[in-house]
Design a protein around this motif. Structure first.
Motif, mmCIF file in Angstrom:
data_model
loop_
_atom_site.group_PDB
_atom_site.id
_atom_site.type_symbol
_atom_site.label_atom_id
_atom_site.label_comp_id
_atom_site.label_asym_id
_atom_site.label_seq_id
_atom_site.Cartn_x
_atom_site.Cartn_y
_atom_site.Cartn_z
ATOM 1 N N SER A 1 0.824 -1.199 0.000
ATOM 2 C CA SER A 1 0.000 0.000 0.000
ATOM 3 C C SER A 1 0.864 1.258 0.000
ATOM 4 O O SER A 1 1.962 1.286 0.571
ATOM 5 C CB SER A 1 -0.915 -0.012 1.230
ATOM 6 O OG SER A 1 -1.577 1.224 1.374
ATOM 7 N N SER B 1 1.229 -0.163 -7.382
ATOM 8 C CA SER B 1 -0.021 -0.801 -7.786
ATOM 9 C C SER B 1 -1.165 0.181 -7.601
ATOM 10 O O SER B 1 -1.470 0.596 -6.472
ATOM 11 C CB SER B 1 -0.263 -2.069 -6.959
ATOM 12 O OG SER B 1 0.797 -2.981 -7.138
ATOM 13 N N ARG B 2 -1.782 0.540 -8.687
ATOM 14 C CA ARG B 2 -2.856 1.528 -8.644
ATOM 15 C C ARG B 2 -4.111 0.922 -8.045
ATOM 16 O O ARG B 2 -4.539 -0.162 -8.431
ATOM 17 C CB ARG B 2 -3.136 2.038 -10.058
ATOM 18 C CG ARG B 2 -4.112 3.183 -10.122
ATOM 19 C CD ARG B 2 -4.097 3.813 -11.497
ATOM 20 N NE ARG B 2 -5.011 4.935 -11.604
ATOM 21 C CZ ARG B 2 -5.055 5.767 -12.635
ATOM 22 N NH1 ARG B 2 -4.224 5.587 -13.648
ATOM 23 N NH2 ARG B 2 -5.904 6.768 -12.654
ATOM 24 N N ASN B 3 -4.716 1.638 -7.105
ATOM 25 C CA ASN B 3 -5.911 1.127 -6.419
ATOM 26 C C ASN B 3 -7.087 2.093 -6.478
ATOM 27 O O ASN B 3 -8.039 1.969 -5.707
ATOM 28 C CB ASN B 3 -5.576 0.819 -4.954
ATOM 29 C CG ASN B 3 -5.000 2.017 -4.224
ATOM 30 O OD1 ASN B 3 -4.881 3.103 -4.792
ATOM 31 N ND2 ASN B 3 -4.642 1.823 -2.967
ATOM 32 N N THR B 4 -7.036 3.080 -7.368
ATOM 33 C CA THR B 4 -8.137 4.026 -7.508
ATOM 34 C C THR B 4 -8.218 4.484 -8.952
ATOM 35 O O THR B 4 -7.207 4.524 -9.670
ATOM 36 C CB THR B 4 -7.943 5.245 -6.584
ATOM 37 O OG1 THR B 4 -9.009 6.170 -6.804
ATOM 38 C CG2 THR B 4 -6.619 5.915 -6.851
ATOM 39 N N TRP C 1 -4.682 9.365 -7.188
ATOM 40 C CA TRP C 1 -3.625 8.360 -7.351
ATOM 41 C C TRP C 1 -2.248 9.022 -7.358
ATOM 42 O O TRP C 1 -1.326 8.591 -6.656
ATOM 43 C CB TRP C 1 -3.863 7.580 -8.632
ATOM 44 C CG TRP C 1 -2.665 6.880 -9.214
ATOM 45 C CD1 TRP C 1 -2.049 7.145 -10.385
ATOM 46 C CD2 TRP C 1 -1.932 5.791 -8.620
ATOM 47 N NE1 TRP C 1 -0.985 6.304 -10.584
ATOM 48 C CE2 TRP C 1 -0.884 5.454 -9.510
ATOM 49 C CE3 TRP C 1 -2.041 5.087 -7.432
ATOM 50 C CZ2 TRP C 1 0.018 4.447 -9.252
ATOM 51 C CZ3 TRP C 1 -1.125 4.066 -7.177
ATOM 52 C CH2 TRP C 1 -0.127 3.755 -8.080
ATOM 53 N N ASP D 1 -0.097 4.150 -15.711
ATOM 54 C CA ASP D 1 -0.051 4.436 -14.278
ATOM 55 C C ASP D 1 0.954 5.532 -13.932
ATOM 56 O O ASP D 1 0.894 6.110 -12.838
ATOM 57 C CB ASP D 1 0.299 3.164 -13.506
ATOM 58 C CG ASP D 1 -0.823 2.136 -13.557
ATOM 59 O OD1 ASP D 1 -1.955 2.519 -13.903
ATOM 60 O OD2 ASP D 1 -0.552 0.951 -13.265
#
Length: 608
Positions: A431, A450-453, A459, A485
């Motif tokens: 995270s 690692s993109r999470n949005t 981001w 990204d």
């Protein structure tokens, strides 16, 4: 006229010289020719025999037989042709290598056709008879046989007819054999094998069926490897020179491990011991004098205590039976532990004072308190890797010994503080919402983002704040799933004018694909915002394997003009756009569109 004829004669190549230039190779000593043939594939060595009578003589006396069905492609591609070819080669070359045969390789990966099972048996028996008569030293039999669906009912009985165990009995007591490798053999009925070759040094038995017991009593044996032998109930090795032993059993669905009693000598020569899917007694683990020990999903005690001063490297993939593990191994230098299906297994490694490398995976008993109480007491610890240790929330380490720290998938971690002045490598996957403080001026980083949005601005704001923790690193490698990204809207610069990685001098970006069109200039521009004045920028594509590096030289400050670059005009430290550049391209093809786009992009900044 006579002079012209003389000139013409000098221009014509002489037949003797032409033949001599083509036959220099064949006049080499036979041992050298044989060595060259040994480096070639069997089919290429055979082709060499067609060049001349001398080459044919060298080939026919070449002390290696290699029959590989994968390389054998006759016009009709039939098994009959392949096995007939084997018998013909034995008849042709046999008299010339009968007393000198060094190595035999037989590999057959294919479907068996029950139309003529006698053909397979005849060819195989001929091979075994010949190697015994010729006192062969190295033998490899590799059978990977499948049965066509239309013959599935009769297939097993046909496979059992291919190999006769009686033919192997003389081989198992050969006085000359040094290497024996058997793969895919099936014997019926079940047999007990006794291997007593006095010169045998290496033995491999892989995916064989029909052995109930195997006893290896060879005084020269050094390396033994046994894997996936269905029905094997006992395996015993006798030999004081054993250096490496690998055993992998079979886990039968819904019934557990296939029972097999493994007996090894307790000898000082053992250096490498690999045991997988087999029952292992604790007493043996305390007695065995090996430097490397691997235990993979073995049947072990619930409360396992290992007291062994000989082990230096220990790797364990623990099943769900072991609940407590205590290591009293004062000379252990490397320990890798994986808890199968995140089994709750407590670890006590405080006695491992020589431990330098520690790797833990899926261990849910690793908590903040465990890290504080254990890692700080291991005074020799240089390399720590924590993977999917989901109970961790805070890690605070203060040590001058640690050189490498890797953190993967510890998703609940909220704070990481490393006071490690000698740390040289930091690896991270997880995270971005974590506070990171690493006190080291020598460190390089490998970070997977690692993109999470789906929100672009959110981001990049999170990524920017996260990357500020690594401004003092020497080198940084970014890894992303896609190049998108790392490409952000231009208006983001005006909201965040201060780049996060001013002091980083070398940046590397890895993705599955690197765009070859004008998008690559947007990618490079965004990377140069994060690292505004690097010495090198490397782009690496995982799919193509290509890597290209941009090397930057900053000649002098550019004369600022009205309306010029406003990206960092108010900041004391200027980015690359405020300098006259010198750019070198390494690993880029001049004809590729990517290179042309980059050259066009940097051209305005290379002018005085």
């Amino acid at each position: 006229m006579m002079e012209m004829n003389a000139m013409e004669e000098t221009k014509k190549p002489r037949v003797d010289d032409h033949e001599g230039s083509n036959t220099k190779l064949q006049h080499l000593p036979q041992p050298i020719i044989h060595h060259i043939m040994h480096l070639l594939l069997c089919k290429d060595a055979t082709k060499l025999s067609a060049l001349s009578k001398d080459f044919y003589s060298h080939w026919i006396s070449f002390p290696v037989l290699d029959f590989n069905y994968d390389f054998f492609q006759p016009k009709d591609n039939s098994d009959e042709t392949f096995f007939t070819y084997i018998q013909r080669i034995i008849e042709l070359r046999g008299p010339h290598i009968k007393d000198t045969l060094q190595k035999l390789n037989f590999t057959y990966h294919g479907e068996i056709k029950p139309t003529n099972p006698h053909l397979y048996r005849t060819a195989f028996d001929a091979l075994l008879d010949f190697v015994m008569e010729s006192n062969c030293k190295e033998i490899t039999f590799d059978l990977r046989i499948t049965v066509p669906y239309r013959f599935i009912l009769q297939g097993k009985s046909i496979i059992n007819q291919i190999v006769s165990y009686d033919k192997f009995v003389p081989l198992f007591s050969s006085m000359f054999l040094t290497v024996l490798k058997l793969t895919g053999l099936r014997f019926s009925p079940i047999v007990d094998a006794f291997i007593t070759c006095p010169m045998l040094q290496e033995l491999l038995i892989n995916s064989c069926e029909g052995f109930h017991t195997i006893v290896v009593s060879c005084p020269s044996i050094k390396k033994v490897e046994v894997k996936f032998c269905l029905g094997l109930g006992a395996f015993q090795v006798e030999g004081e020179k054993l250096e490496s032993f690998i055993f992998e059993g079979i886990r039968i669905y819904n019934t557990g491990l296939q029972p097999c009693d493994v007996h090894l000598p307790v000898c000082d020569s053992l250096r490498y011991l690999h045991l997988s899917k087999v029952k292992v007694l604790t007493d043996y683990l305390n007695e065995v004098a090996t430097e490397f020990l691997y235990l993979g999903r073995c049947d072990l005690s619930v409360n396992l205590q290992i007291y062994n001063p000989h082990i230096r490297v220990l790797e364990m993939e623990c099943n769900n039976k072991v609940e407590n593990l205590v290591l009293n191994t004062p000379n252990l230098e490397s320990f890798k532990f994986t808890a199968f299906e995140r089994q709750a297994c407590t670890l006590n490694i405080l006695a491992c004072l020589a431990l330098r490398i520690l790797k833990l995976r899926d261990v849910i008993t690793i908590t903040d308190e465990w890290v504080k109480n254990v890692l700080l007491r291991l005074v020799c610890l240089e390399d720590v890797e924590l993977l999917n240790c989901i109970m961790l929330q805070q890690i605070i380490l203060k040590t001058e010994i640690l050189k490498k720290f890797s953190l993967y998938g510890c998703l609940d971690l909220r704070e990481l503080v490393l006071e490690t002045p000698n740390l040289v490598e930091f690896n991270y996957i997880g995270s971005l919402g974590i506070y990171v403080q690493i006190l080291s001026g020598k460190c390089s980083g490998n970070i997977r983002l690692s993109r999470n949005t789906s929100d672009h601005l959110l981001w990049f704001e999170n990524m920017t704040e996260f990357l500020r923790s690594f401004d003092h690193f020497k080198n940084i490698t970014f890894t992303c799933s896609t190049t998108e990204d790392m490409i952000f809207p231009r208006e983001f610069v005006w909201l965040n004018k201060i780049p996060p990685l001013y002091d980083v001098k070398h940046i590397r970006f890895q993705a599955e694909n690197i765009p070859s069109n004008e998008v690559v200039t947007r990618l490079v521009e965004c990377l140069l915002w994060f690292v505004p004045k690097p010495l090198t920028l490397t782009l690496s594509s995982n799919s193509s394997g290509k890597t290209g590096t941009l090397k930057f030289g900053y000649v002098r400050r550019r004369v600022e003009e009205r309306g010029s670059e406003q990206c960092c005009s108010s900041l004391p430290i200027k980015c690359w756009k405020h300098f006259v550049l010198k750019v070198q391209y390494e690993g880029f093809d001049d004809e590729e569109p990517m290179t042309q786009c980059l050259e066009k992009f940097f051209a305005p900044y290379m002018r005085y």
